[in-house]
Design a protein around this motif. Structure first.
Motif, PDB file in Angstrom:
ATOM      1  N   PRO A  13      58.233 -62.654 -80.501  1.00  0.00           N
ATOM      2  CA  PRO A  13      58.711 -63.941 -81.025  1.00  0.00           C
ATOM      3  C   PRO A  13      60.222 -63.983 -81.228  1.00  0.00           C
ATOM      4  O   PRO A  13      60.861 -64.999 -80.920  1.00  0.00           O
ATOM      5  CB  PRO A  13      57.956 -64.073 -82.356  1.00  0.00           C
ATOM      6  N   ASP A  14      60.810 -62.913 -81.738  1.00  0.00           N
ATOM      7  CA  ASP A  14      62.262 -62.898 -81.925  1.00  0.00           C
ATOM      8  C   ASP A  14      62.984 -62.950 -80.588  1.00  0.00           C
ATOM      9  O   ASP A  14      64.024 -63.600 -80.458  1.00  0.00           O
ATOM     10  CB  ASP A  14      62.684 -61.648 -82.706  1.00  0.00           C
ATOM     11  N   ALA A  15      62.448 -62.268 -79.570  1.00  0.00           N
ATOM     12  CA  ALA A  15      63.077 -62.299 -78.245  1.00  0.00           C
ATOM     13  C   ALA A  15      62.992 -63.691 -77.641  1.00  0.00           C
ATOM     14  O   ALA A  15      63.937 -64.148 -76.981  1.00  0.00           O
ATOM     15  CB  ALA A  15      62.411 -61.276 -77.321  1.00  0.00           C
ATOM     16  N   ALA A  16      61.889 -64.377 -77.847  1.00  0.00           N
ATOM     17  CA  ALA A  16      61.754 -65.744 -77.347  1.00  0.00           C
ATOM     18  C   ALA A  16      62.764 -66.667 -78.022  1.00  0.00           C
ATOM     19  O   ALA A  16      63.375 -67.539 -77.378  1.00  0.00           O
ATOM     20  CB  ALA A  16      60.331 -66.245 -77.585  1.00  0.00           C
ATOM     21  N   THR A  17      62.977 -66.468 -79.327  1.00  0.00           N
ATOM     22  CA  THR A  17      63.967 -67.263 -80.048  1.00  0.00           C
ATOM     23  C   THR A  17      65.367 -66.945 -79.544  1.00  0.00           C
ATOM     24  O   THR A  17      66.206 -67.846 -79.385  1.00  0.00           O
ATOM     25  CB  THR A  17      63.868 -66.989 -81.558  1.00  0.00           C
ATOM     26  N   ALA A  18      65.631 -65.666 -79.277  1.00  0.00           N
ATOM     27  CA  ALA A  18      66.935 -65.271 -78.745  1.00  0.00           C
ATOM     28  C   ALA A  18      67.177 -65.896 -77.373  1.00  0.00           C
ATOM     29  O   ALA A  18      68.289 -66.345 -77.069  1.00  0.00           O
ATOM     30  CB  ALA A  18      67.026 -63.741 -78.654  1.00  0.00           C
ATOM     31  N   LEU A  19      66.150 -65.945 -76.543  1.00  0.00           N
ATOM     32  CA  LEU A  19      66.278 -66.572 -75.232  1.00  0.00           C
ATOM     33  C   LEU A  19      66.612 -68.058 -75.378  1.00  0.00           C
ATOM     34  O   LEU A  19      67.475 -68.586 -74.666  1.00  0.00           O
ATOM     35  CB  LEU A  19      65.000 -66.390 -74.424  1.00  0.00           C
ATOM     36  N   GLY A  20      65.936 -68.730 -76.299  1.00  0.00           N
ATOM     37  CA  GLY A  20      66.234 -70.139 -76.530  1.00  0.00           C
ATOM     38  C   GLY A  20      67.674 -70.354 -76.961  1.00  0.00           C
ATOM     39  O   GLY A  20      68.343 -71.294 -76.509  1.00  0.00           O
ATOM     40  N   TRP A  21      68.165 -69.469 -77.826  1.00  0.00           N
ATOM     41  CA  TRP A  21      69.562 -69.576 -78.269  1.00  0.00           C
ATOM     42  C   TRP A  21      70.508 -69.361 -77.084  1.00  0.00           C
ATOM     43  O   TRP A  21      71.494 -70.093 -76.931  1.00  0.00           O
ATOM     44  CB  TRP A  21      69.849 -68.533 -79.352  1.00  0.00           C
ATOM     45  N   ALA A  22      70.215 -68.378 -76.246  1.00  0.00           N
ATOM     46  CA  ALA A  22      71.072 -68.085 -75.092  1.00  0.00           C
ATOM     47  C   ALA A  22      71.098 -69.250 -74.113  1.00  0.00           C
ATOM     48  O   ALA A  22      72.153 -69.576 -73.546  1.00  0.00           O
ATOM     49  CB  ALA A  22      70.578 -66.819 -74.392  1.00  0.00           C
ATOM     50  N   LEU A  23      69.958 -69.900 -73.907  1.00  0.00           N
ATOM     51  CA  LEU A  23      69.906 -71.047 -72.996  1.00  0.00           C
ATOM     52  C   LEU A  23      70.728 -72.214 -73.537  1.00  0.00           C
ATOM     53  O   LEU A  23      71.432 -72.902 -72.790  1.00  0.00           O
ATOM     54  CB  LEU A  23      68.464 -71.468 -72.759  1.00  0.00           C
ATOM     55  N   ASP A  24      70.659 -72.437 -74.852  1.00  0.00           N
ATOM     56  CA  ASP A  24      71.487 -73.484 -75.460  1.00  0.00           C
ATOM     57  C   ASP A  24      72.965 -73.171 -75.273  1.00  0.00           C
ATOM     58  O   ASP A  24      73.771 -74.061 -74.987  1.00  0.00           O
ATOM     59  CB  ASP A  24      71.166 -73.612 -76.952  1.00  0.00           C
ATOM     60  N   GLN A  25      73.321 -71.899 -75.457  1.00  0.00           N
ATOM     61  CA  GLN A  25      74.720 -71.492 -75.273  1.00  0.00           C
ATOM     62  C   GLN A  25      75.145 -71.685 -73.816  1.00  0.00           C
ATOM     63  O   GLN A  25      76.250 -72.165 -73.542  1.00  0.00           O
ATOM     64  CB  GLN A  25      74.886 -70.025 -75.683  1.00  0.00           C
ATOM     65  N   ALA A  26      74.285 -71.320 -72.888  1.00  0.00           N
ATOM     66  CA  ALA A  26      74.615 -71.457 -71.464  1.00  0.00           C
ATOM     67  C   ALA A  26      74.773 -72.923 -71.069  1.00  0.00           C
ATOM     68  O   ALA A  26      75.586 -73.248 -70.193  1.00  0.00           O
ATOM     69  CB  ALA A  26      73.530 -70.797 -70.613  1.00  0.00           C
ATOM     70  N   ARG A  27      74.032 -73.811 -71.688  1.00  0.00           N
ATOM     71  CA  ARG A  27      74.195 -75.239 -71.412  1.00  0.00           C
ATOM     72  C   ARG A  27      75.590 -75.711 -71.813  1.00  0.00           C
ATOM     73  O   ARG A  27      76.144 -76.618 -71.201  1.00  0.00           O
ATOM     74  CB  ARG A  27      73.141 -76.049 -72.184  1.00  0.00           C
ATOM     75  N   ARG A  28      76.169 -75.083 -72.817  1.00  0.00           N
ATOM     76  CA  ARG A  28      77.498 -75.482 -73.263  1.00  0.00           C
ATOM     77  C   ARG A  28      78.598 -74.921 -72.370  1.00  0.00           C
ATOM     78  O   ARG A  28      79.596 -75.591 -72.117  1.00  0.00           O
ATOM     79  CB  ARG A  28      77.737 -75.002 -74.702  1.00  0.00           C
ATOM     80  N   ASP A  29      78.447 -73.668 -71.945  1.00  0.00           N
ATOM     81  CA  ASP A  29      79.561 -73.031 -71.216  1.00  0.00           C
ATOM     82  C   ASP A  29      79.265 -72.753 -69.742  1.00  0.00           C
ATOM     83  O   ASP A  29      80.120 -72.229 -69.022  1.00  0.00           O
ATOM     84  CB  ASP A  29      80.010 -71.747 -71.912  1.00  0.00           C
ATOM     85  N   ALA A 106      78.613 -57.881 -69.232  1.00  0.00           N
ATOM     86  CA  ALA A 106      78.226 -59.160 -69.822  1.00  0.00           C
ATOM     87  C   ALA A 106      79.369 -59.747 -70.641  1.00  0.00           C
ATOM     88  O   ALA A 106      80.232 -59.024 -71.147  1.00  0.00           O
ATOM     89  CB  ALA A 106      76.988 -58.989 -70.699  1.00  0.00           C
ATOM     90  N   GLY A 107      79.354 -61.069 -70.774  1.00  0.00           N
ATOM     91  CA  GLY A 107      80.310 -61.727 -71.652  1.00  0.00           C
ATOM     92  C   GLY A 107      79.746 -61.912 -73.044  1.00  0.00           C
ATOM     93  O   GLY A 107      80.486 -62.080 -74.014  1.00  0.00           O
ATOM     94  N   LEU A 108      78.413 -61.877 -73.158  1.00  0.00           N
ATOM     95  CA  LEU A 108      77.733 -62.060 -74.429  1.00  0.00           C
ATOM     96  C   LEU A 108      76.351 -61.438 -74.314  1.00  0.00           C
ATOM     97  O   LEU A 108      75.674 -61.590 -73.293  1.00  0.00           O
ATOM     98  CB  LEU A 108      77.612 -63.557 -74.753  1.00  0.00           C
ATOM     99  N   LEU A 109      75.931 -60.733 -75.351  1.00  0.00           N
ATOM    100  CA  LEU A 109      74.606 -60.121 -75.406  1.00  0.00           C
ATOM    101  C   LEU A 109      73.847 -60.751 -76.565  1.00  0.00           C
ATOM    102  O   LEU A 109      74.349 -60.790 -77.696  1.00  0.00           O
ATOM    103  CB  LEU A 109      74.726 -58.607 -75.604  1.00  0.00           C
ATOM    104  N   VAL A 110      72.651 -61.248 -76.284  1.00  0.00           N
ATOM    105  CA  VAL A 110      71.843 -61.921 -77.305  1.00  0.00           C
ATOM    106  C   VAL A 110      70.559 -61.126 -77.508  1.00  0.00           C
ATOM    107  O   VAL A 110      69.849 -60.813 -76.537  1.00  0.00           O
ATOM    108  CB  VAL A 110      71.525 -63.364 -76.898  1.00  0.00           C
ATOM    109  N   LEU A 111      70.247 -60.835 -78.765  1.00  0.00           N
ATOM    110  CA  LEU A 111      69.081 -60.025 -79.100  1.00  0.00           C
ATOM    111  C   LEU A 111      68.253 -60.700 -80.166  1.00  0.00           C
ATOM    112  O   LEU A 111      68.796 -61.357 -81.068  1.00  0.00           O
ATOM    113  CB  LEU A 111      69.512 -58.658 -79.656  1.00  0.00           C
ATOM    114  N   GLY A 112      66.937 -60.508 -80.096  1.00  0.00           N
ATOM    115  CA  GLY A 112      66.108 -60.780 -81.260  1.00  0.00           C
ATOM    116  C   GLY A 112      66.306 -59.652 -82.244  1.00  0.00           C
ATOM    117  O   GLY A 112      66.630 -58.520 -81.861  1.00  0.00           O
TER     118      GLY A 112
END
Length: 290
Positions: A13-29, A106-112
């Motif tokens: 579940p934490d990894a899925a949340t981290a993926l969602g956060w990363a996708l939101d970030q990627a939509r911005r940049d 990587a430019g950014l690493l996202v973790l649960g």
């Protein structure tokens, strides 16, 4: 902003949340998102993963299950965000070490904060703590219970004048500009020895003014680069971790350096950073180097 966003992914579940956060970030940049599942064949406690009971040793079927899991997660993410490039891969080795090595590209690493191998009741797993301390790019740690906070509020940054905190301040300015939200800079302080003779309001005013003045130059430099970012500054005689955890209640992201002025020599991840990734009310960005 050109290097990809790397997501440590294991289907938890934490990894899925981290993926969602990363996708939101990627939509911005506009960056590519890469999911990385680190497959460790043998561990002392036994392997834990999709379709495998704790204590069982993995086999080729387990590896296939992992590849299917990552492939599906990447495909689903790409279908939901057709404007983004999303890919997944399975790597072999100790998770913390492999993610640390992968962070060099990587430019950014996202973790649960905690994956399938975490112990019940432990808010942040050993992999998240280790990777946050040693990664070669900024790390964002996301807990499943902070998902809602990731979408609203300002950016908060903890600054104590140390080298790492000033690098973190630059990252915080970038994120505030990217998201078009205000930046709230927090500085905790304790009276210095030469101020011990002062009492009450005198001591607070003298120390508070001194610490606020120390922020003037770095804030001026970054505001010249990001003139549209609205900045507020809070200084208080308080424990830094508690002050930042409180600030995280109304923030969408809190940003700190890996280790501040109070860190012990040789200790890569300071106590403030560790407490934040355990207890903050929003995702936490920990910056060691850029």
């Amino acid at each position: 902003m050109s290097a990809e966003i790397l997501v440590g992914y294991d289907g938890s579940p934490d990894a899925a949340t981290a993926l969602g956060w990363a996708l939101d970030q990627a939509r911005r940049d506009g960056r590519t998102v890469r999911l990385a599942y680190v497959f460790e064949w043998l561990t002392v406690a036994g392997w834990v993963g999709p379709g495998v009971t704790p204590g069982m040793w993995p086999d080729e079927r387990a590896r296939q299950q992992v590849e299917e899991l990552v492939g599906k997660a990447a495909a689903d993410a790409a279908a939901a965000h057709p404007d983004l490039t999303v890919r997944g891969e399975v790597l072999d080795g100790p998770p913390a070490l492999v993610l640390e090595e992968s962070s060099t590209q990587a430019g950014l690493l996202v973790l649960g904060s905690r994956g399938h191998g975490g112990f019940a009741g432990l808010l942040a797993g050993s992999t998240a703590v280790s990777v946050t301390a040693h990664a070669h790019c900024p790390v964002v740690v996301v807990r499943a219970d902070t998902a809602d906070a990731a979408r609203a509020g300002h950016i908060a940054a903890g600054v104590d004048g140390s080298e790492h905190s000033l690098v973190a301040l630059g990252f915080a300015f970038e994120q505030a500009a990217l998201r078009r939200v205000p930046l709230h800079v927090v500085r905790a302080w304790q009276p210095r020895r030469e101020q011990w003779h002062l009492t009450g309001e005198q001591a607070r005013d003298a120390a508070g003014a001194e610490h606020t003045a120390e922020l003037d130059e770095p804030l001026r430099r970054w505001q010249n680069t990001f003139p549209d970012v609205e900045v507020t500054v809070e200084t208080a005689a308080a424990a830094p971790a508690g002050l930042l955890i409180d600030a995280s209640r109304t923030a969408q992201l809190v940003v700190v350096g890996t280790r501040g002025r109070g860190g012990l020599r040789g200790m890569l991840l300071g106590s403030v950073s560790q407490q934040l990734i355990q207890h903050a009310h929003c995702p936490v960005a920990v910056i060691r180097e850029r």
